[in-house]
Design a protein around this motif. Structure first.
Motif, PDB file in Angstrom:
ATOM      1  N   LEU A 502      19.110  64.833  42.416  1.00 41.05           N
ATOM      2  CA  LEU A 502      18.995  66.116  43.098  1.00 41.05           C
ATOM      3  C   LEU A 502      17.630  66.243  43.750  1.00 41.05           C
ATOM      4  O   LEU A 502      16.610  65.898  43.144  1.00 41.05           O
ATOM      5  N   ASP A 503      17.609  66.754  44.961  1.00 43.22           N
ATOM      6  CA  ASP A 503      16.328  66.984  45.617  1.00 43.22           C
ATOM      7  C   ASP A 503      15.515  67.999  44.821  1.00 43.22           C
ATOM      8  O   ASP A 503      16.051  68.973  44.274  1.00 43.22           O
ATOM      9  N   ARG A 504      14.196  67.765  44.774  1.00 40.79           N
ATOM     10  CA  ARG A 504      13.327  68.597  43.942  1.00 40.79           C
ATOM     11  C   ARG A 504      13.356  70.070  44.353  1.00 40.79           C
ATOM     12  O   ARG A 504      13.059  70.945  43.545  1.00 40.79           O
ATOM     13  N   THR A 505      13.741  70.384  45.577  1.00 41.03           N
ATOM     14  CA  THR A 505      13.773  71.787  46.006  1.00 41.03           C
ATOM     15  C   THR A 505      14.839  72.600  45.279  1.00 41.03           C
ATOM     16  O   THR A 505      14.757  73.827  45.224  1.00 41.03           O
ATOM     17  N   LEU A 506      15.855  71.921  44.725  1.00 43.95           N
ATOM     18  CA  LEU A 506      16.959  72.643  44.089  1.00 43.95           C
ATOM     19  C   LEU A 506      16.554  73.266  42.756  1.00 43.95           C
ATOM     20  O   LEU A 506      17.244  74.173  42.264  1.00 43.95           O
ATOM     21  N   ILE A 507      15.462  72.778  42.148  1.00 43.96           N
ATOM     22  CA  ILE A 507      15.021  73.379  40.879  1.00 43.96           C
ATOM     23  C   ILE A 507      13.570  73.865  40.979  1.00 43.96           C
ATOM     24  O   ILE A 507      12.952  74.186  39.964  1.00 43.96           O
ATOM     25  N   ALA A 508      13.038  73.929  42.185  1.00 48.89           N
ATOM     26  CA  ALA A 508      11.619  74.244  42.352  1.00 48.89           C
ATOM     27  C   ALA A 508      11.264  75.624  41.818  1.00 48.89           C
ATOM     28  O   ALA A 508      10.183  75.830  41.264  1.00 48.89           O
ATOM     29  N   ARG A 515      18.424  83.946  40.969  1.00 45.74           N
ATOM     30  CA  ARG A 515      18.887  83.179  42.121  1.00 45.74           C
ATOM     31  C   ARG A 515      20.126  82.347  41.758  1.00 45.74           C
ATOM     32  O   ARG A 515      20.160  81.700  40.720  1.00 45.74           O
ATOM     33  N   GLN A 516      21.122  82.435  42.605  1.00 45.95           N
ATOM     34  CA  GLN A 516      22.305  81.608  42.427  1.00 45.95           C
ATOM     35  C   GLN A 516      22.071  80.243  43.075  1.00 45.95           C
ATOM     36  O   GLN A 516      21.398  80.149  44.105  1.00 45.95           O
ATOM     37  N   ARG A 517      22.628  79.185  42.501  1.00 50.75           N
ATOM     38  CA  ARG A 517      22.419  77.838  43.007  1.00 50.75           C
ATOM     39  C   ARG A 517      23.766  77.144  43.223  1.00 50.75           C
ATOM     40  O   ARG A 517      24.099  76.181  42.523  1.00 50.75           O
ATOM     41  N   PRO A 518      24.560  77.657  44.152  1.00 45.72           N
ATOM     42  CA  PRO A 518      25.899  77.078  44.338  1.00 45.72           C
ATOM     43  C   PRO A 518      25.862  75.624  44.774  1.00 45.72           C
ATOM     44  O   PRO A 518      26.732  74.835  44.387  1.00 45.72           O
ATOM     45  N   GLN A 519      24.872  75.254  45.601  1.00 47.92           N
ATOM     46  CA  GLN A 519      24.833  73.868  46.077  1.00 47.92           C
ATOM     47  C   GLN A 519      24.553  72.913  44.928  1.00 47.92           C
ATOM     48  O   GLN A 519      25.243  71.896  44.762  1.00 47.92           O
ATOM     49  N   ALA A 520      23.553  73.238  44.102  1.00 48.06           N
ATOM     50  CA  ALA A 520      23.236  72.385  42.962  1.00 48.06           C
ATOM     51  C   ALA A 520      24.413  72.320  41.997  1.00 48.06           C
ATOM     52  O   ALA A 520      24.778  71.246  41.490  1.00 48.06           O
ATOM     53  N   SER A 521      25.018  73.477  41.731  1.00 49.87           N
ATOM     54  CA  SER A 521      26.157  73.513  40.817  1.00 49.87           C
ATOM     55  C   SER A 521      27.306  72.678  41.343  1.00 49.87           C
ATOM     56  O   SER A 521      27.956  71.934  40.586  1.00 49.87           O
ATOM     57  N   ALA A 522      27.585  72.770  42.642  1.00 50.15           N
ATOM     58  CA  ALA A 522      28.691  72.011  43.228  1.00 50.15           C
ATOM     59  C   ALA A 522      28.419  70.509  43.175  1.00 50.15           C
ATOM     60  O   ALA A 522      29.323  69.716  42.880  1.00 50.15           O
ATOM     61  N   LEU A 523      27.183  70.108  43.451  1.00 50.80           N
ATOM     62  CA  LEU A 523      26.835  68.693  43.422  1.00 50.80           C
ATOM     63  C   LEU A 523      27.018  68.119  42.019  1.00 50.80           C
ATOM     64  O   LEU A 523      27.614  67.046  41.840  1.00 50.80           O
ATOM     65  N   VAL A 524      26.510  68.842  41.013  1.00 54.41           N
ATOM     66  CA  VAL A 524      26.609  68.354  39.637  1.00 54.41           C
ATOM     67  C   VAL A 524      28.062  68.328  39.185  1.00 54.41           C
ATOM     68  O   VAL A 524      28.519  67.374  38.531  1.00 54.41           O
ATOM     69  N   ALA A 525      28.828  69.375  39.520  1.00 55.45           N
ATOM     70  CA  ALA A 525      30.229  69.441  39.103  1.00 55.45           C
ATOM     71  C   ALA A 525      31.031  68.302  39.722  1.00 55.45           C
ATOM     72  O   ALA A 525      31.844  67.656  39.042  1.00 55.45           O
ATOM     73  N   LEU A 526      30.821  68.058  41.006  1.00 54.75           N
ATOM     74  CA  LEU A 526      31.544  66.976  41.670  1.00 54.75           C
ATOM     75  C   LEU A 526      31.164  65.627  41.068  1.00 54.75           C
ATOM     76  O   LEU A 526      32.023  64.771  40.842  1.00 54.75           O
ATOM     77  N   ALA A 527      29.872  65.451  40.793  1.00 57.50           N
ATOM     78  CA  ALA A 527      29.428  64.192  40.195  1.00 57.50           C
ATOM     79  C   ALA A 527      30.065  63.989  38.823  1.00 57.50           C
ATOM     80  O   ALA A 527      30.536  62.892  38.494  1.00 57.50           O
ATOM     81  N   ARG A 528      30.096  65.055  38.029  1.00 59.17           N
ATOM     82  CA  ARG A 528      30.661  64.946  36.682  1.00 59.17           C
ATOM     83  C   ARG A 528      32.141  64.580  36.746  1.00 59.17           C
ATOM     84  O   ARG A 528      32.630  63.736  35.989  1.00 59.17           O
ATOM     85  N   ARG A 589      26.011  79.907  32.356  1.00 61.20           N
ATOM     86  CA  ARG A 589      26.571  79.926  33.710  1.00 61.20           C
ATOM     87  C   ARG A 589      25.475  80.253  34.711  1.00 61.20           C
ATOM     88  O   ARG A 589      24.584  81.031  34.426  1.00 61.20           O
ATOM     89  N   LEU A 590      25.603  79.669  35.914  1.00 62.20           N
ATOM     90  CA  LEU A 590      24.611  79.919  36.951  1.00 62.20           C
ATOM     91  C   LEU A 590      24.833  81.251  37.637  1.00 62.20           C
ATOM     92  O   LEU A 590      23.906  81.864  38.145  1.00 62.20           O
ATOM     93  N   HIS A 591      26.071  81.721  37.698  1.00 66.31           N
ATOM     94  CA  HIS A 591      26.376  82.945  38.426  1.00 66.31           C
ATOM     95  C   HIS A 591      26.364  84.123  37.453  1.00 66.31           C
ATOM     96  O   HIS A 591      27.132  84.165  36.492  1.00 66.31           O
ATOM     97  N   HIS A 592      25.476  85.066  37.677  1.00 69.04           N
ATOM     98  CA  HIS A 592      25.366  86.227  36.802  1.00 69.04           C
ATOM     99  C   HIS A 592      26.456  87.242  37.120  1.00 69.04           C
ATOM    100  O   HIS A 592      26.825  87.452  38.273  1.00 69.04           O
ATOM    101  N   ARG A 593      26.937  87.856  36.090  1.00 65.75           N
ATOM    102  CA  ARG A 593      27.938  88.884  36.312  1.00 65.75           C
ATOM    103  C   ARG A 593      27.292  90.125  36.892  1.00 65.75           C
ATOM    104  O   ARG A 593      26.188  90.480  36.531  1.00 65.75           O
ATOM    105  N   PRO A 594      27.988  90.841  37.732  1.00 67.95           N
ATOM    106  CA  PRO A 594      27.427  92.058  38.328  1.00 67.95           C
ATOM    107  C   PRO A 594      27.291  93.145  37.285  1.00 67.95           C
ATOM    108  O   PRO A 594      28.048  93.204  36.334  1.00 67.95           O
TER     109      PRO A 594
END
Length: 594
Positions: A502-508, A515-528, A589-594
């Protein structure tokens, strides 16, 4: 007494008188034979022989004309030459005829085009002499030769001049500055969005777009200007007879506006903004290659500034370019002078103990004179100059040698080596890896190679085939900087990968828990889901380490766990302050409930 005079005797004169008719007969026979030979030569030679009247009508033609142009010879006689000559060559041909009408003239290496009976054009190379307004000429059909020359000097896709022809015309334009006070400009044009369009619409429509761009550029430029394609989405415009730098910038502005208008590509309309670098010279002795490099440097500054803009090569850029050239020259001596060294940064697995599973080999440059040079600075120069290939070979060899030394001491740690775009596609990577692994008696699983998305896209099919071979040999393959440029998820699915980093900017900004991190979450999920490990890079704080855990990354790398160090100083054990990397914790979970 009168002196004696030698006179021929009557007997001596008789044979000469008797031989006179025989000599005349032989002369007449010789003349007849010579005329027959000339006539035979006229009829059989493959050269085109012609006699041309002052008004341009053919008076006499040999049979070779029929074979070359396809017209019966009788249909060409008394026919004005202008009816057969290409319109673009008509004025020059008429001027040549007029010169022979006014005074005796001679021409050599004059070329023009004539229409064949089938509608095509044939190139003729002329040598001729005029007398009393009549031209006596010999021509050769050089169409095939000119076609080959054009193939060598033109881009096969767009039919525009290529770099070789561009440099020749630039040299001529600069030479003409001896007779004027004008300026010559080169405009380096790089399409900002072509890669995305090519990836989404396919290479066939991408080629169609490049042709459309070349045609639009040709429509807006003067006839005296040259538009060339250097390759990919790079075009260069040569504009001469300019009066000022401002006029060159005005041309560049027109280019930007012209390319902004949408292009129709298949069923879609796309705009094609560009970055334009401009270099201008009024020196007739300037080097056209240097002028092109200056325009290239200015274009890159426009691209670094966000694209869709123009930049003029100025004194500041000149100093920057000179600095880059000096770095390149010094870098050429860095390997033989043993100025390069490797630093190793450990990579830890979150599912294991605190021992490093691998170390990334990072090249460092410590010149004998002066301060160390930052990797970002010299690696860019190495990539542009091609020096990245021998440097990459050296890094691979030293890293594998170090892995062998670690293994001999019982430290079962892998090494990870970055492979450049050139190293990936220009050389037989699989054979090179096999050779170095054999040299140091290493298991292929002890070596990881890292590639970036940018290095794959130059020749994606060849790159994918190469990585498939490499991975099949047992070497692990990692995609570096995933997420840096909106990495396509389809790329991860299609490539033969073992890891993504993962690029270092995704966890900087891990401290920002909102902050929601859909891109990082999607990358890790797809990899897994694909059985691919993930490495969180740039971990410098406990918060970033915790974020890597929440993302369910399998590996971590960063200053918190170990800085890049020489082999004898690298820490292969996680620092005590970090605690156990493999400790259990709930997955948030990365996505917080409202």
């Amino acid at each position: 007494m009168r002196p004696a005079i030698d006179r021929p005797s009557p007997q001596a004169t008789q044979p000469a008188l008797a031989n006179a008719p025989a000599i005349e007969r032989r002369a007449r026979l010789a003349a007849v034979g010579e005329r027959e030979q000339i006539a035979r030569l006229f009829e059989t030679t493959s050269d085109l022989l012609a006699t041309i009247a002052p008004d341009g009508r053919f008076i006499l033609l040999n049979p070779a004309w029929e074979e070359t142009l396809g017209h019966p010879r009788e249909s060409l006689l008394d026919r004005p030459m202008r009816e057969l000559v290409h319109p673009d060559d008509a004025a020059q041909t008429a001027a040549m005829l007029l010169a022979g009408r006014e005074h005796a003239a001679q021409i050599a290496n004059f070329t023009n085009r004539y229409r064949h009976r089938d509608g095509s054009w044939r190139w003729l190379l002329w040598s001729a002499r005029s007398q009393d307004g009549i031209w006596y000429a010999v021509a050769k059909d050089v169409s095939d030769r000119i076609w080959l020359e054009r193939q060598a000097l033109h881009d096969p896709l767009t039919k525009l001049p290529n770099r070789l022809l561009l440099m020749d015309r630039a040299r001529q334009a600069l030479t003409r500055l001896h007779r004027s006070n004008g300026r010559v400009a080169l405009l380096f044009v790089d399409l900002d969005r072509f890669k995305a369009v090519n990836d989404n619409l396919g290479h066939a429509l991408g080629d169609h777009l490049l042709i459309s761009v070349s045609q639009r550029l040709a429509e807006m430029m003067r006839d005296s200007d040259t538009i060339a394609r250097l390759g990919g989405d790079e075009f260069v415009i040569l504009a001469d007879e300019l009066q000022s730098d401002a006029e060159a910038l005005s041309v560049a502005e027109r280019v930007l506006r012209a390319l902004e208008r949408p292009f129709v590509v298949g069923s879609a309309e796309v705009s094609m903004p560009a970055s334009v670098g401009v270099s201008v010279s009024h020196d007739p002795d300037a080097d056209p290659e240097a002028l092109l490099r200056e325009a290239d440097v200015a274009m890159y500054r426009a691209k670094r500034s966000g694209g869709y803009r123009l930049e003029l090569f100025d004194e500041h850029l000149r100093r920057e370019a000179e600095s880059h050239l000096q770095i390149e020259q010094r870098l050429r001596e860095a390997l033989p002078r043993e100025e390069l060294a490797l630093a190793y940064q450990p990579i830890f697995a979150l599912s294991r103990d605190d021992r490093a599973v691998a170390c990334e080999a990072l090249v460092r440059w410590h010149p004998r004179e002066g301060e160390p040079v930052a990797p970002a600075e010299f690696l860019a120069r190495a990539q542009e100059s091609g020096l990245i290939v021998p440097i990459g070979e050296w890094v691979l060899d030293r890293a594998c040698r170090q892995a062998s030394a670690w293994h001999a001491r019982g430290r079962r740690v892998c090494v990870s080596v970055n492979i450049s775009a050139r190293g990936l596609t220009e050389l037989d990577l699989t054979a090179r890896l096999h050779a170095v692994l054999t040299r140091y008696q290493l298991d292929p699983r002890s070596l990881w190679i890292e590639v970036t998305e940018a290095s794959l896209l130059g020749d994606p099919e060849r790159a994918t085939a190469t990585l498939t071979q490499v991975r099949g040999s047992g070497v692990r393959v990692a995609l570096d900087r995933a997420g840096a440029d909106q990495t396509r998820l389809s790329l991860i699915e299609s490539l033969p990968l073992d890891l993504i980093k993962l690029d270092r900017t995704l966890i900087a900004d891990a401290e920002d828990h909102t902050r929601q991190r859909p891109q990082a979450s999607a990358l890790v999920a797809l990899a897994r889901e694909s059985g691919i490990d993930t490495v969180a890079v740039g971990v410098q704080s406990e918060a970033q380490l915790q974020l890597a855990r929440r993302l369910r990354c399998t590996h971590v790398q960063g200053f918190l766990l170990g800085e890049p160090q020489p082999a004898e100083q690298v820490a292969l054990q996680a620092p005590g302050a970090v605690g156990s990397l493999a400790r259990w914790g709930p997955l948030a979970r990365l996505h917080h409930r409202p």
